[in-house]
Design a protein around this motif. Structure first.
Motif, short mmCIF file in Angstrom:
data_model
loop_
_atom_site.label_atom_id
_atom_site.label_comp_id
_atom_site.label_asym_id
_atom_site.label_seq_id
_atom_site.Cartn_x
_atom_site.Cartn_y
_atom_site.Cartn_z
N MET A 69 23.42 -1.95 -23.39
CA MET A 69 22.01 -1.55 -23.41
C MET A 69 21.24 -2.10 -22.21
O MET A 69 20.28 -1.49 -21.75
CB MET A 69 21.33 -2.00 -24.71
N ALA A 70 21.67 -3.24 -21.67
CA ALA A 70 20.99 -3.83 -20.52
C ALA A 70 21.11 -2.95 -19.29
O ALA A 70 20.23 -2.95 -18.43
CB ALA A 70 21.55 -5.22 -20.23
N GLY A 71 22.20 -2.20 -19.18
CA GLY A 71 22.41 -1.36 -18.01
C GLY A 71 22.85 -2.17 -16.81
O GLY A 71 22.81 -3.40 -16.81
N PRO A 72 23.27 -1.50 -15.75
CA PRO A 72 23.85 -2.17 -14.59
C PRO A 72 22.93 -3.18 -13.91
O PRO A 72 23.39 -4.19 -13.39
CB PRO A 72 24.17 -1.02 -13.64
N ARG A 73 21.65 -2.95 -13.92
CA ARG A 73 20.72 -3.81 -13.19
C ARG A 73 20.58 -5.20 -13.82
O ARG A 73 20.40 -6.19 -13.12
CB ARG A 73 19.34 -3.14 -13.10
N LEU A 74 20.68 -5.29 -15.14
CA LEU A 74 20.42 -6.56 -15.83
C LEU A 74 21.62 -7.17 -16.53
O LEU A 74 21.56 -8.32 -16.97
CB LEU A 74 19.29 -6.36 -16.87
N ARG A 75 22.71 -6.47 -16.64
CA ARG A 75 23.80 -6.93 -17.51
C ARG A 75 24.49 -8.20 -17.04
O ARG A 75 25.12 -8.88 -17.84
CB ARG A 75 24.82 -5.82 -17.72
N ASP A 76 24.39 -8.54 -15.77
CA ASP A 76 25.05 -9.75 -15.30
C ASP A 76 24.14 -10.98 -15.29
O ASP A 76 24.57 -12.08 -14.95
CB ASP A 76 25.65 -9.52 -13.91
N GLU A 77 22.88 -10.81 -15.70
CA GLU A 77 21.95 -11.93 -15.77
C GLU A 77 22.17 -12.72 -17.06
O GLU A 77 22.77 -12.23 -18.01
CB GLU A 77 20.50 -11.42 -15.74
N ASP A 78 21.62 -13.95 -17.09
CA ASP A 78 21.62 -14.71 -18.33
C ASP A 78 20.98 -13.87 -19.43
O ASP A 78 19.95 -13.22 -19.20
CB ASP A 78 20.80 -16.00 -18.19
N ASP A 79 21.59 -13.86 -20.59
CA ASP A 79 21.08 -13.12 -21.75
C ASP A 79 20.73 -11.67 -21.42
O ASP A 79 19.81 -11.09 -22.00
CB ASP A 79 19.87 -13.83 -22.37
N TYR A 80 21.46 -11.10 -20.48
CA TYR A 80 21.30 -9.68 -20.11
C TYR A 80 19.86 -9.36 -19.70
O TYR A 80 19.36 -8.27 -19.93
CB TYR A 80 21.75 -8.77 -21.26
N GLY A 81 19.20 -10.33 -19.10
CA GLY A 81 17.83 -10.13 -18.63
C GLY A 81 16.79 -10.19 -19.73
O GLY A 81 15.63 -9.85 -19.50
N LEU A 82 17.16 -10.63 -20.92
CA LEU A 82 16.21 -10.73 -22.03
C LEU A 82 15.47 -12.06 -21.93
O LEU A 82 15.86 -13.06 -22.52
CB LEU A 82 16.93 -10.62 -23.38
N ASP A 83 14.41 -12.08 -21.16
CA ASP A 83 13.64 -13.30 -20.92
C ASP A 83 12.26 -13.14 -21.52
O ASP A 83 11.43 -12.40 -21.01
CB ASP A 83 13.55 -13.54 -19.41
N GLU A 84 12.01 -13.83 -22.63
CA GLU A 84 10.73 -13.72 -23.33
C GLU A 84 9.57 -14.31 -22.54
O GLU A 84 8.43 -14.04 -22.84
CB GLU A 84 10.81 -14.43 -24.69
N SER A 85 9.87 -15.13 -21.54
CA SER A 85 8.78 -15.79 -20.82
C SER A 85 8.07 -14.85 -19.84
O SER A 85 6.98 -15.15 -19.38
CB SER A 85 9.31 -17.02 -20.06
#
Length: 167
Positions: A69-85
């Motif tokens: 679901m994160a897709g190519p742009r965010l999938r390699d980030e910590d927590d797939y780019g899910l940053d609540e901050s």
């Protein structure tokens, strides 16, 4: 207390066939190292890794769903780019959780198993039916058919219906 002890015992068993096979598929697909642990509440997705309780097939499937679901742009980030901050991320994070629920629901139905209770139940993904098509479209777009079929077969193996989430 008896159920809690059974879950703790489950964590210390050798990997079930479903967990071992899904671990291999997740590592191959995501290029993240799966790190099984012995704590019931330790879930992490630091860049390059997925940390989950041993034999928690539902959690491992959920992490694969997040990667998709994160897709190519965010999938390699910590927590797939899910940053609540970061501003504006809450809605995107909620939508991603709902889409993970739809994908997990579909895969469990295809495997003809009862979907284990999951963190997606806390967001009531069923009340967002329009996101089902988006989730399944991303699954088909980002994961090859051989892996898609293999995931369904893995869920049919012993341990494929196991989920340890209790929140």
């Amino acid at each position: 207390a008896g159920q809690e002890q059974a879950v703790i015992d489950w964590l210390y068993r050798p990997a079930t066939p479903a967990f071992a096979e899904l671990t291999s598929l997740v590592e191959q697909t995501t290029r993240r190292k799966v790190i099984p642990g012995d704590a019931l509440d330790e879930y992490s997705a630091h860049a390059g890794t997925v940390g989950i309780p041993q034999n928690d097939v539902e959690a491992l499937l959920h992490e694969l769903a997040h990667w998709v679901m994160a897709g190519p742009r965010l999938r390699d980030e910590d927590d797939y780019g899910l940053d609540e901050s970061q501003r504006g991320r809450h809605l995107r994070n909620l939508q991603q959780e709902i889409m993970c629920g739809w994908l997990q629901e579909d895969l469990c139905k295809r495997a003809e198993i009862v979907r284990p209770r999951s963190s997606v139940d806390a967001v009531d993904f069923f009340s967002h039916p329009w996101l089902r098509a988006v989730a399944l479209s991303r699954w088909r777009r980002y994961v090859g058919w051989q892996v898609r079929e293999a995931v369904v077969e893995v869920l049919r193996l012993p341990g494929g219906d196991v989920g340890l989430w209790t929140g």
